[in-house]
Design a protein around this motif. Structure first.
Motif, short mmCIF file in Angstrom:
data_model
loop_
_atom_site.label_atom_id
_atom_site.label_comp_id
_atom_site.label_asym_id
_atom_site.label_seq_id
_atom_site.Cartn_x
_atom_site.Cartn_y
_atom_site.Cartn_z
N CYS A 1 0.87 -1.18 0.00
CA CYS A 1 0.00 0.00 0.00
C CYS A 1 0.90 1.23 0.00
O CYS A 1 2.08 1.14 0.38
N ASP B 1 -11.59 4.44 4.74
CA ASP B 1 -11.92 3.05 4.45
C ASP B 1 -10.68 2.18 4.61
O ASP B 1 -9.79 2.16 3.76
N GLU B 2 -10.61 1.48 5.72
CA GLU B 2 -9.46 0.62 5.97
C GLU B 2 -9.37 -0.53 4.99
O GLU B 2 -8.29 -1.09 4.77
N SER B 3 -10.50 -0.89 4.39
CA SER B 3 -10.49 -2.03 3.47
C SER B 3 -9.63 -1.76 2.26
O SER B 3 -9.13 -2.68 1.62
N LYS C 1 -6.25 -2.94 3.23
CA LYS C 1 -6.24 -4.41 3.32
C LYS C 1 -6.27 -5.05 1.94
O LYS C 1 -5.57 -6.03 1.67
N THR C 2 -7.09 -4.50 1.06
CA THR C 2 -7.18 -5.04 -0.30
C THR C 2 -5.87 -4.86 -1.04
O THR C 2 -5.39 -5.76 -1.74
N LYS D 1 -3.44 -7.55 0.13
CA LYS D 1 -3.72 -8.96 -0.15
C LYS D 1 -3.94 -9.27 -1.64
O LYS D 1 -3.95 -10.43 -2.02
N LYS D 2 -4.13 -8.23 -2.47
CA LYS D 2 -4.55 -8.51 -3.84
C LYS D 2 -3.53 -9.27 -4.66
O LYS D 2 -3.86 -9.88 -5.67
N ASP E 1 -3.78 -12.40 7.92
CA ASP E 1 -4.64 -11.43 8.60
C ASP E 1 -4.03 -10.03 8.49
O ASP E 1 -2.82 -9.86 8.66
N GLU F 1 -4.33 -6.20 10.04
CA GLU F 1 -4.86 -5.36 11.10
C GLU F 1 -4.33 -3.94 10.95
O GLU F 1 -3.19 -3.73 10.50
#
Length: 246
Positions: free
Chosen positions: A12, A25-27, A30-31, A34-35, A45, A47
Motif C-alpha cells: 500500500c 476506508d481501511e479495506s 487491506k485489499t 492482499k490482492k 490477517d 490489522e
C-alpha cells in the motif's frame, strides 16, 4: 510456492490522502496488501493500528500489520486528511442588477461558507465601487480563500442605464410679453442632465415669432442626451400693443 511459504508483503502507499469529512476506508489498505496473493485459501490477517480523525485536518500515522501463522510484518503509513473543497459565495438578490445613471449603488450583500472553516463572510474581498455617471456594465468580482488555500469566486453584473431625459429650465418663465414692433430679447435657459455636461450648446430652437403682428407665438427648445433621451420646453410669446387688448 505454497501459501504457507509465500513471503508476506504489505503493498500500500506510504501516504494515503483522505478528504476531510469523508470515510476512512481501511479495506482499501487491506485489499492493496492482499490482492497480489491470488489465493482464496490465503489466511493472512491484516490489522490496522492507530486512529484517523477525518473531522480534523492533519497527518495521522497508522501501522499496518500483516500476519500468517508465526510470520508477521508491519509498515507505517501516513494518512493525510486534507481539505480540497472550495468555499461557496452566495450573493443576496440577483446577480444582475440594473440601476439608473446618477443613482447611488448599494450592494445587496453576500455570504461565504466553507465546509471546514464555516462562515467566512468576513474574509470576502470585493471592489464594489460603481461610477454610476458612466453608462455601461460593470462586473463586481467577489473572492474568498479558506484556511486551506481553496479559493472561490462569484460575480455580479451592474448595468448602469440612462432613461432619464435632460431638463430645460427657462429663465424668466414660460410666458414672455413683447410690445408690437419691439425686438425680442431671449431671457436665457439652462440645461441639466444626469450624465451629460454642456448640453446647452446642443439645444435646438424653433420659433414662429412675428413681432410685427399681435398674437401668441411659441419658441420651442429641444435637446437630446447621448443616450437618446429627448426633452422639449415651450415659451409662449405674446405680442401686444397699447391700443388693444392682449
Amino acid at each position: 510456492k505454497s501459501v504457507r511459504d509465500r513471503k508476506i508483503e504489505i503493498r500500500c502507499p506510504d501516504t494515503i490522502v483522505v478528504e476531510y469529512g469523508s470515510d476512512f476506508d481501511e479495506s482499501v489498505i487491506k485489499t492493496a496488501t492482499k490482492k497480489h496473493l491470488f489465493d482464496e485459501k490465503d489466511k493472512t490477517d491484516i490489522e490496522i493500528e492507530g486512529d484517523v480523525d477525518v473531522t480534523k485536518l492533519g497527518k495521522y500515522e497508522i501501522k499496518v500489520v500483516a500476519s500468517r501463522k508465526k510470520k508477521l510484518v508491519s509498515k507505517n503509513v501516513v494518512v493525510d486528511v486534507v481539505d480540497t473543497q472550495a468555499p461557496v459565495i452566495s450573493l443576496a438578490c440577483d446577480s444582475d442588477v440594473t440601476i439608473e445613471a446618477g443613482e447611488s449603488y448599494e450592494d445587496a450583500g453576500f455570504s461565504a461558507n466553507d465546509n471546514y472553516d464555516g462562515d467566512i463572510t468576513d474574509k470576502v474581498e470585493a471592489d464594489i465601487q460603481i461610477d454610476t455617471r458612466i453608462v455601461g456594465d460593470t462586473t463586481i468580482v467577489y473572492s474568498v480563500k479558506d484556511s486551506s488555500g481553496n479559493e472561490a469566486f462569484a460575480e455580479r453584473i451592474v448595468h448602469v442605464v440612462d432613461t432619464t431625459a435632460p431638463g430645460i429650465f427657462l429663465d424668466g418663465g414660460d410666458v414672455y410679453y413683447v410690445k408690437k414692433g419691439s425686438e425680442y430679447k431671449e431671457p436665457g435657459y439652462e440645461v441639466s442632465d444626469n450624465c451629460d455636461d454642456n448640453l446647452k450648446t446642443k439645444v435646438q430652437i424653433e420659433s414662429n415669432l412675428n413681432n410685427k403682428v399681435t398674437g401668441t407665438y411659441t419658441i420651442k427648445y429641444s435637446v437630446s442626451d447621448s443616450s437618446g433621451n429627448k426633452v422639449s420646453q415651450t415659451r409662449f410669446i405674446k405680442v401686444y400693443n397699447t391700443q388693444s387688448n392682449i
